[in-house]
Design a protein around this motif. Structure first.
Motif, PDB file in Angstrom:
ATOM      1  N   ALA A 292       0.851  -1.193   0.164  1.00 33.86           N
ATOM      2  CA  ALA A 292       0.123  -0.061   0.058  1.00 33.86           C
ATOM      3  C   ALA A 292       0.677   1.366   0.001  1.00 33.86           C
ATOM      4  N   CYS A 293       2.107   1.219   0.289  1.00 29.56           N
ATOM      5  CA  CYS A 293       2.821   2.479   0.432  1.00 29.56           C
ATOM      6  C   CYS A 293       3.199   2.862  -1.023  1.00 29.56           C
ATOM      7  N   ARG A 294       3.132   4.212  -0.969  1.00 36.97           N
ATOM      8  CA  ARG A 294       3.195   4.870  -2.343  1.00 36.97           C
ATOM      9  C   ARG A 294       4.062   6.044  -1.815  1.00 36.97           C
ATOM     10  N   PRO A 295       5.314   6.238  -1.998  1.00 36.43           N
ATOM     11  CA  PRO A 295       6.265   7.357  -1.816  1.00 36.43           C
ATOM     12  C   PRO A 295       5.771   8.718  -2.203  1.00 36.43           C
ATOM     13  N   ASP A 296       5.127   8.579  -3.669  1.00 34.05           N
ATOM     14  CA  ASP A 296       4.868   9.910  -4.212  1.00 34.05           C
ATOM     15  C   ASP A 296       3.492  10.591  -3.508  1.00 34.05           C
ATOM     16  N   ASP A 297       2.485   9.432  -3.415  1.00 33.67           N
ATOM     17  CA  ASP A 297       0.976   9.933  -2.978  1.00 33.67           C
ATOM     18  C   ASP A 297       0.907  10.170  -1.487  1.00 33.67           C
ATOM     19  N   LEU A 298       1.892   8.949  -0.684  1.00 31.41           N
ATOM     20  CA  LEU A 298       1.494   8.939   0.542  1.00 31.41           C
ATOM     21  C   LEU A 298       2.624   9.538   1.311  1.00 31.41           C
TER      22      LEU A 298
END
Length: 304
Positions: free
Chosen positions: A181-187
């Motif tokens: 679920a990790c998204r460096p850009d969004d989260l």
């Protein structure tokens, strides 16, 4: 040695307050929205698999995450303060709440992160089978286990024309779901950071001893036996703030994405939620409440 209360660092106080108030805003927005709108992404998913709606499960995961954070909010930053109220912040209970919020919200975020509606349905089925596997283990009697096992077999048979059983295997545990679920850009959250904090949350929640060393400040006192010292431990509240921020970040992202997939207009939901917060929030005695009202009005004007 005596444990003496110490003030919460300003940086942690600000983080606690922001998490609490924005959690309330997300909760208000979620409760204000009903069924998925016609033509929405969730309606497309529900049409593919109407037996157990994707939107219902996703909302459940987000609601669970918000409930954990709301408990923290009501403890640490209540709407109303008694003049003599003192809040004693410990480490383990809020770390457990942060972990529960992160795990709950990550399921929704991963579910909704499929490229196409069918991909999301596939993830939905995998989460259902994971849920069934845990449900089956909760039964002590054979009859209960068999009932859940039949439900799982019926699901596999129902979708056999679209997915093989291997394609809808349950996820590999909470850490795996969080990492996916990790998204460096969004989260602004990378998988290694999430794993580090998830392990800290889990260790604290389970009373693992190593968390005393890594998540506490230890003050050494008298040597009461050779090689053994009295100590006082104080929670590292900056680590706690970071853990709560990660749990909230996943929850907020999941909540807003859920509403977007349900066809909601986020700006229209945000305005009433901010007004509700402004009407209920406790303002410091030396603060000007008009500032908060102006901020809310400016936000609403920006939406227009």
């Amino acid at each position: 040695m005596e444990n003496k209360p110490i003030p919460v660092p300003l940086e942690a106080t600000r983080a606690f307050t922001e998490i609490a108030q924005w959690t309330r805003v997300c909760w208000h927005m979620l409760k204000a929205w009903g069924d998925p709108a016609p033509g929405s992404r969730f309606e497309q998913m529900n049409d593919i698999y109407p037996f157990e709606k994707v939107s219902d499960r996703a909302r459940h995961y987000i609601s669970a995450a918000l409930e954990h954070l709301l408990m923290w909010a009501d403890f640490a930053v209540p709407f109303k303060f008694h003049p003599e109220q003192t809040t004693n912040v410990m480490l383990r209970p809020p770390m457990a709440l942060a972990r529960a919020a992160l795990e709950s919200a990550a399921q929704a975020v991963w579910l909704m992160d499929g490229e196409k509606p069918l991909d999301c349905v596939q993830r939905h089925l995998r989460l259902i089978r994971w849920d069934l596997a845990e449900h089956r283990k909760s039964h002590l009697e054979a009859a209960g286990k068999d009932r859940v096992k039949r439900r799982d077999a019926e699901l596999v048979a129902r979708v056999a024309n679209a997915f093989t059983e291997e394609q809808i295997l349950p996820p590999q545990g909470y850490l795996w779901v969080i990492q996916q679920a990790c998204r460096p850009d969004d989260l602004d959250l990378a998988a290694p950071q999430a794993e580090r904090l998830w392990r800290a949350m889990s260790g604290a929640a389970h009373g693992m001893y190593w968390t005393n060393l890594d998540l506490m400040h230890v003050e050494v006192g008298e040597e009461y036996e050779p090689g053994h010292y009295r100590t006082v431990t104080v929670p590292n509240l900056l680590v706690l703030a970071e853990a709560l921020q990660v749990g909230f970040r996943m929850t907020q992202y999941g909540c807003l994405k859920y509403l977007e997939y349900a066809g909601a207009d986020l700006h229209q939901l945000m305005g009433p939620a901010l007004r509700w917060l402004a009407e209920n929030i406790t303002v410091k005695p030396d603060a000007d409440p008009r500032i908060l009202r102006r901020l809310v009005r400016n936000d609403l004007q920006a939406e227009d």
